[in-house]
Scaffold this motif. Structure first.
Motif, short mmCIF file in Angstrom:
data_model
loop_
_atom_site.label_atom_id
_atom_site.label_comp_id
_atom_site.label_asym_id
_atom_site.label_seq_id
_atom_site.Cartn_x
_atom_site.Cartn_y
_atom_site.Cartn_z
N ARG A 244 -62.05 0.51 -36.92
CA ARG A 244 -60.66 0.13 -37.19
C ARG A 244 -59.70 1.14 -36.56
N ILE A 245 -59.96 2.41 -36.74
CA ILE A 245 -59.10 3.44 -36.15
C ILE A 245 -59.11 3.30 -34.63
N THR A 246 -60.29 3.14 -34.06
CA THR A 246 -60.43 3.06 -32.60
C THR A 246 -59.71 1.83 -32.05
N ARG A 247 -59.83 0.71 -32.76
CA ARG A 247 -59.17 -0.52 -32.31
C ARG A 247 -57.65 -0.33 -32.28
N HIS A 248 -57.09 0.30 -33.30
CA HIS A 248 -55.64 0.55 -33.32
C HIS A 248 -55.24 1.49 -32.18
N ILE A 249 -56.05 2.49 -31.91
CA ILE A 249 -55.73 3.47 -30.86
C ILE A 249 -55.60 2.80 -29.49
N PHE A 250 -56.43 1.78 -29.26
CA PHE A 250 -56.40 1.14 -27.94
C PHE A 250 -55.58 -0.16 -27.95
N ASN A 251 -54.75 -0.34 -28.97
CA ASN A 251 -53.87 -1.52 -29.01
C ASN A 251 -52.89 -1.52 -27.84
N PHE A 252 -52.35 -0.35 -27.53
CA PHE A 252 -51.36 -0.23 -26.46
C PHE A 252 -51.79 0.90 -25.54
N ARG A 253 -52.61 0.59 -24.57
CA ARG A 253 -53.25 1.61 -23.74
C ARG A 253 -52.26 2.47 -22.96
N GLN A 254 -51.12 1.91 -22.59
CA GLN A 254 -50.18 2.62 -21.72
C GLN A 254 -49.17 3.47 -22.50
N LYS A 255 -49.15 3.33 -23.83
CA LYS A 255 -48.18 4.08 -24.63
C LYS A 255 -48.80 5.38 -25.14
N TYR A 256 -47.96 6.23 -25.71
CA TYR A 256 -48.49 7.41 -26.39
C TYR A 256 -49.39 6.93 -27.53
N SER A 257 -50.46 7.67 -27.76
CA SER A 257 -51.42 7.23 -28.77
C SER A 257 -50.83 7.22 -30.18
N ILE A 258 -49.81 8.04 -30.42
CA ILE A 258 -49.19 8.03 -31.76
C ILE A 258 -48.57 6.67 -32.05
N ARG A 259 -48.08 5.97 -31.03
CA ARG A 259 -47.50 4.64 -31.24
C ARG A 259 -48.57 3.67 -31.73
N CYS A 260 -49.80 3.89 -31.29
CA CYS A 260 -50.91 3.04 -31.73
C CYS A 260 -51.32 3.37 -33.16
N ILE A 261 -51.42 4.65 -33.46
CA ILE A 261 -51.78 5.08 -34.81
C ILE A 261 -50.73 4.63 -35.83
N GLU A 262 -49.47 4.60 -35.41
CA GLU A 262 -48.40 4.17 -36.32
C GLU A 262 -48.62 2.76 -36.85
N THR A 263 -49.33 1.93 -36.08
CA THR A 263 -49.55 0.55 -36.52
C THR A 263 -50.51 0.46 -37.70
N LEU A 264 -51.10 1.57 -38.10
CA LEU A 264 -51.93 1.60 -39.31
C LEU A 264 -51.06 1.57 -40.57
N PHE A 265 -49.76 1.83 -40.39
CA PHE A 265 -48.88 2.02 -41.54
C PHE A 265 -47.76 0.98 -41.56
N PRO A 266 -47.21 0.67 -42.76
CA PRO A 266 -46.06 -0.25 -42.85
C PRO A 266 -44.87 0.30 -42.05
N LYS A 267 -44.07 -0.60 -41.55
CA LYS A 267 -42.98 -0.23 -40.66
C LYS A 267 -42.04 0.81 -41.27
N GLU A 268 -41.78 0.69 -42.56
CA GLU A 268 -40.82 1.57 -43.22
C GLU A 268 -41.27 3.02 -43.26
N TYR A 269 -42.60 3.26 -43.21
CA TYR A 269 -43.13 4.62 -43.30
C TYR A 269 -43.81 5.06 -42.00
N ARG A 270 -43.74 4.19 -41.00
CA ARG A 270 -44.57 4.34 -39.80
C ARG A 270 -44.34 5.67 -39.08
N LYS A 271 -43.10 6.00 -38.81
CA LYS A 271 -42.79 7.22 -38.04
C LYS A 271 -43.29 8.47 -38.78
#
Length: 351
Positions: A244-271
């Motif tokens: 699950r972690i790995t799948r989120h990390i490679f959701n957006f290959r061209q972006k910073y990896s933190i942007r991918c990890i952020e998708t593990l969290f609700p939008k309101e707390y994401r950053k």
């Protein structure tokens, strides 16, 4: 005494003509007829002489012949397409003529209970060398990626063929998929599949087969990859959590990896929680997904697990289906405050 030899057999091309057999597009079939290449695949599988071999998807039996020439103790083939019954039974009869044993199972490999195919006396401890059990297959393109993920999961839980120890595999994939399986950090082909394969096995790209060697000729070349399960996986987490972690990390290959990890969290707390994850993991948020090593991803998994323990409600969040704020007991301000406290608590913490 010289080693036993198979009786003379008609060529695979002649057999295809004799039984009017052709590849079925629906099953993504491509026949490998070059004996030199099938011999090379079997050679890369290791010393199969006297061992137990499972061949996946033998089709008309080109690769099967090369396996039988090495005189394994027993060969089991699993074939979904019963049109190949005459050709496979011919090979089984020929192998039986030299006191060999070849069993044919007409079934979908995904539904086959592989663990029941091998004798218990072949079982070895996980820390020992690999058992005399080998899995070999010229896999259909439409099945290969799904199947290897299923088998990596089985390896992680030491079930199926891996209940007998660190059973080796030698399989074919589309060239691009084969390259992904072995892609190192920083490599152009680095992806979720690379990480999952390399976390539980040592995959090696043995050689490339040109597409013209197959009938019908596919639009791509084919790679032969061998897999040896690792004595100790490169993560302490179970397969589904780490995947699950790995799948989120490679959701957006061209972006910073933190942007991918952020998708593990609700939008309101994401950053806040995304940054907190990287702080706990002691990693730079500007790393790209392809730059992360397995050890880096393992650190992120540890940090994420720690945050889940602090806020169990986060387990309910699913990036694909959740559209609204989770009913967290904490407001955003409390989340931010907790993040600050976690940082203070874990200064110098080794993750």
């Amino acid at each position: 005494m010289s080693a036993p030899r198979l009786p003379p057999l008609p060529t695979i091309r002649d057999i295809l003509k004799l039984y009017n057999l052709s590849a079925t597009k629906r099953l993504s079939q491509n026949f490998l007829l070059d004996e030199n290449i099938t011999n090379k695949i079997v050679a890369k599988a290791g010393n199969i002489s006297g061992g137990q071999v499972l061949e996946v998807g033998p089709g008309p039996g080109g690769l099967t012949r090369s396996i039988l020439k090495k005189i394994p103790e027993r060969l089991v083939v699993v074939e979904k397409d019963e049109r190949f019954k005459p050709t496979l039974e011919m090979l089984a009869d020929s192998f039986g003529a030299i006191n060999g044993k070849m069993d044919i199972i007409y079934d979908d490999i995904l539904k086959t209970n592989i663990e029941n195919l091998f004798p218990l006396d072949k079982k070895r401890n996980w820390n020992d060398k690999s058992p005399d059990i080998f899995i070999i297959g010229n896999l259909p393109f439409n099945l290969a990626t799904y199947l290897i993920i299923q088998w990596l999961h089985a390896i992680s839980e030491q079930r199926g063929p891996w209940a007998f120890g660190r059973t080796k595999m030698t399989l074919t994939f589309q060239k691009e998929v084969a390259e992904r399986l072995v892609a190192p950090p920083m490599g152009d082909q680095r992806c979720r599949l690379s990480v999952m394969a390399q976390t539980w096995t040592f995959p090696v790209l043995r050689f490339i087969i040109p597409g013209k060697a197959f009938v019908p000729k596919p639009d791509v070349d084919v790679g032969v990859v061998s897999f040896t399960p690792l004595v100790k996986p490169r993560t302490q987490y179970d397969f589904k959590f780490f995947e699950r972690i790995t799948r989120h990390i490679f959701n957006f290959r061209q972006k910073y990896s933190i942007r991918c990890i952020e998708t593990l969290f609700p939008k309101e707390y994401r950053k806040d929680l995304g940054l907190m994850t990287y702080k706990l993991a002691d990693l730079e948020p500007t790393l790209r997904p392809t730059q992360l090593t397995i050890e880096d991803i393992n650190k992120l998994a540890t940090a994420y697990k720690y945050l889940l323990e602090k806020h169990p409600e986060l387990k309910l969040y699913n990036y694909r289906t959740s559209r609204h704020l989770l009913p967290l007991s904490n407001t955003k301000d409390i989340i931010v405050q907790d993040c600050a406290e976690i940082l203070e608590e874990n200064i110098g913490m080794s993750i």
